[in-house]
Design an enzyme around this catalytic site. Structure first.
Site, mmCIF file in Angstrom:
data_model
loop_
_atom_site.group_PDB
_atom_site.id
_atom_site.type_symbol
_atom_site.label_atom_id
_atom_site.label_comp_id
_atom_site.label_asym_id
_atom_site.label_seq_id
_atom_site.Cartn_x
_atom_site.Cartn_y
_atom_site.Cartn_z
ATOM 1 N N ASP A 210 0.824 -1.198 0.000
ATOM 2 C CA ASP A 210 0.000 0.000 0.000
ATOM 3 C C ASP A 210 0.864 1.257 0.000
ATOM 4 O O ASP A 210 1.402 1.646 1.041
ATOM 5 C CB ASP A 210 -0.926 -0.007 1.216
ATOM 6 N N ASP B 272 -1.854 5.007 -5.737
ATOM 7 C CA ASP B 272 -2.173 4.242 -4.529
ATOM 8 C C ASP B 272 -2.304 2.762 -4.849
ATOM 9 O O ASP B 272 -3.341 2.306 -5.336
ATOM 10 C CB ASP B 272 -3.484 4.771 -3.915
#
Length: 420
Positions: A72, A276
Site C-alpha cells: 500500500d 495508490d
C-alpha cells in the site's frame, strides 16, 4: 482491510489524513543509506480480480514466520493482525503474530510521535507512556487499532545475501472491515510504503540498507514484484514527473492531470492525481468520472448492452461471453492523463476494464464521490503491466510499460536495460 469478497473494493487511503510528514526518518539523523546500500526484491501474489489486491510475503520475528502483507503506497504504517490479545481479528492465512512486552514501542519513541501527529494534528501524547497506541481508519470504512512494536524482518538482498533488521510496525488487535466485522482475509496485514518516516522503506533508508526508492510491477496475469532501492532501476527508460505536494494528504502525487479520451480533451478542469497501490480500482472525482463514462458509452457499438453484475457498478454484456479483456478491448479507446511539461500517462482499455466470472466486461474506474474523494486515484488496475517507480531521494515518480509476469519479467527487464 476490505477483502476481495466485499462489493466495495480495497481503497486503503487513510481517512482524514494529517499534515504532510517528512519523507526522511525522524530518528538518528546521522544514520543514512550508505554507498554500499543495495536493493531488496519481493515476488508478489494476487491480482485485481478476483483477489482484489497484490501482496508480498514478509518474514517477521525470531524465529522468523511468514506473513502476507497487502502492498500500500497510499499509507505509511505497516501492521499485522496480532494476538495482544485480539479483540476483533479477521481469519487470516497464518497464525496471529504474538508480541512480547520487550517488543512494545514506548510513547517517547520518535516514530510514535510522528505517527500520532499524522493521525491528530499537534497530538504528541499517548494515553500510556509505556506504549504507542494507534488507530487508522481508511476510506472504505475499514480500520486497524493497536500498538507499535519492533521486531526482526528477514530480507534477501539483490546480491543474494540475507540480513535481519529490527523495524517498527503496528500490532493490530482490533480490525474492522466495512460493516461485516470479523471475516476471512487473504492477507495478514498491510505493508505501508507511503512517504512518511514510519513507512518500511523510510526505515530501511535510515538503517543504511536501501535508498528511499521503491518500485512495483503488477501483472495482469497475477503476481509481479516489488523492489526497494535505487540500484535496480534505470532512470533512462522511464517517463518521469516531479513528485508534487498533495493537497489531500501525504500521498504520492504527480500533481494535477488533464483528462483526455481517444486523444480528445474531456473538458473537465485538471484534477489532483494520487498513486495508490492499496486501491484495487481507479477512482475519479465526480466531474472526471461522469465525463469519462459519457465518453466511453458514446463510443460503444450496439453489440454491447448494459447489464447488472455484482462485481462492479457499470458493466456490459456482448453477443457472446467474454473470456478476457483482449476479447473486447477493440471496442474501447485509451484514456490519457496529461501532467506538467506535456508528460502523459496512457490508460489503455486493459488498464481500466475487467472481465468478470459471468463473462461481462466492467469499468474498473469508479465514482470517487461515493467515497467523498475530490481527487483522482490511480489504483492497481491502471498500474498493471507497468513498472511504477517512487523515488523519494530525487522527488519524482516514473513509469515504464512492460510485462510484469513473474521471474521472466525480471529477466526481460534486465536484458532490455530497464534494470541495471
Amino acid at each position: 482491510m476490505a477483502p476481495a469478497c466485499l462489493l466495495l473494493p480495497l481503497l486503503l487511503l487513510p481517512f482524514a489524513p494529517g499534515p504532510a510528514q517528512a519523507a526522511t526518518p525522524a530518528r538518528s539523523p546521522s544514520a543514512s543509506a550508505s554507498s554500499s546500500s543495495t536493493s531488496v526484491v519481493f515476488q508478489l501474489q494476487g491480482d485485481v480480480y478476483p483477489t482484489g489486491h497484490y501482496y508480498a510475503t514478509m518474514n517477521i520475528g525470531d524465529p522468523a514466520r511468514p506473513y502476507f502483507l497487502d502492498i500500500d503506497t497510499g499509507s505509511d504504517l505497516t501492521w499485522l493482525q496480532c494476538d495482544a490479545p485480539c479483540q476483533s481479528c479477521n481469519k487470516v492465512p497464518h497464525p496471529l503474530y504474538k508480541p512480547t512486552k520487550s517488543k512494545i514501542v514506548p510513547c517517547a519513541d520518535s516514530l510514535c510521535t510522528t505517527l500520532l501527529s499524522s493521525q491528530i494534528p499537534n497530538n504528541k501524547q499517548c494515553p500510556s507512556p509505556h506504549q504507542c497506541d494507534y488507530k487508522i481508519k481508511y476510506t472504505d470504512s475499514s480500520s486497524s487499532r493497536g500498538v507499535l512494536v519492533t521486531d526482526s524482518f528477514g530480507l534477501t538482498l539483490r546480491n543474494s545475501s540475507r540480513v535481519s533488521r529490527s523495524l517498527t510496525f503496528g500490532c493490530g488487535y482490533d480490525q474492522q472491515v466495512g460493516k461485516n466485522g470479523a471475516v476471512q482475509a487473504a492477507t495478514d496485514g498491510l505493508l505501508g510504503l507511503g512517504r512518511g518516516s514510519v513507512s518500511l522503506v523510510s526505515q530501511l533508508k535510515q538503517q543504511g540498507i536501501t535508498k528511499n526508492v521503491l518500485a512495483h510491477c503488477l501483472s495482469t496475469n497475477g503476481g509481479g514484484f516489488l523492489c526497494f532501492g535505487d540500484d535496480i532501476v534505470s532512470t533512462s527508460r522511464a517517463t518521469w514527473v516531479p513528485m508534487a505536494r498533495s493537497t489531500s494528504g501525504n500521498y504520492y502525487s504527480p500533481g494535477s492531470g488533464t483528462l483526455y479520451f481517444d486523444k480528445h480533451p474531456l473538458g473537465v478542469k485538471p484534477t489532483e492525481v494520487v498513486f495508490d497501490s492499496g486501491s484495487t480500482y481507479t477512482y475519479f472525482a465526480a466531474q472526471p468520472y461522469q465525463a469519462t463514462v459519457s465518453a466511453i458509452q458514446a463510443g460503444l457499438s450496439k453489440s454491447l448492452t448494459k447489464v447488472s453484475d455484482p462485481s462492479l457498478p457499470l458493466c456490459w454484456k456482448g453477443q457472446k461471453v467474454f473470456k478476457s479483456v483482449s476479447d473486447i478491448k477493440k471496442e474501447f479507446k485509451s484514456l490519457f492523463l496529461m501532467f506538467s511539461k506535456n508528460t502523459a500517462m496512457e490508460i489503455a482499455p486493459e488498464n481500466y476494464l475487467i472481465v468478470t466470472k459471468n463473462g461481462n466486461v466492467c469499468l474498473g474506474i469508479l465514482d470517487g464521490s461515493v467515497a467523498k474523494l475530490n481527487f483522482n486515484i490511480i489504483g492497481d488496475i491502471t498500474m498493471q503491466d507497468q513498472l511504477v517507480i517512487y523515488d523519494n531521494e530525487k522527488g519524482k515518480l516514473g513509469w515504464i510499460r512492460g510485462s510484469c509476469s513473474g521471474a521472466l519479467s525480471i529477466l526481460y527487464l534486465h536484458l532490455h536495460g530497464i534494470f541495471l
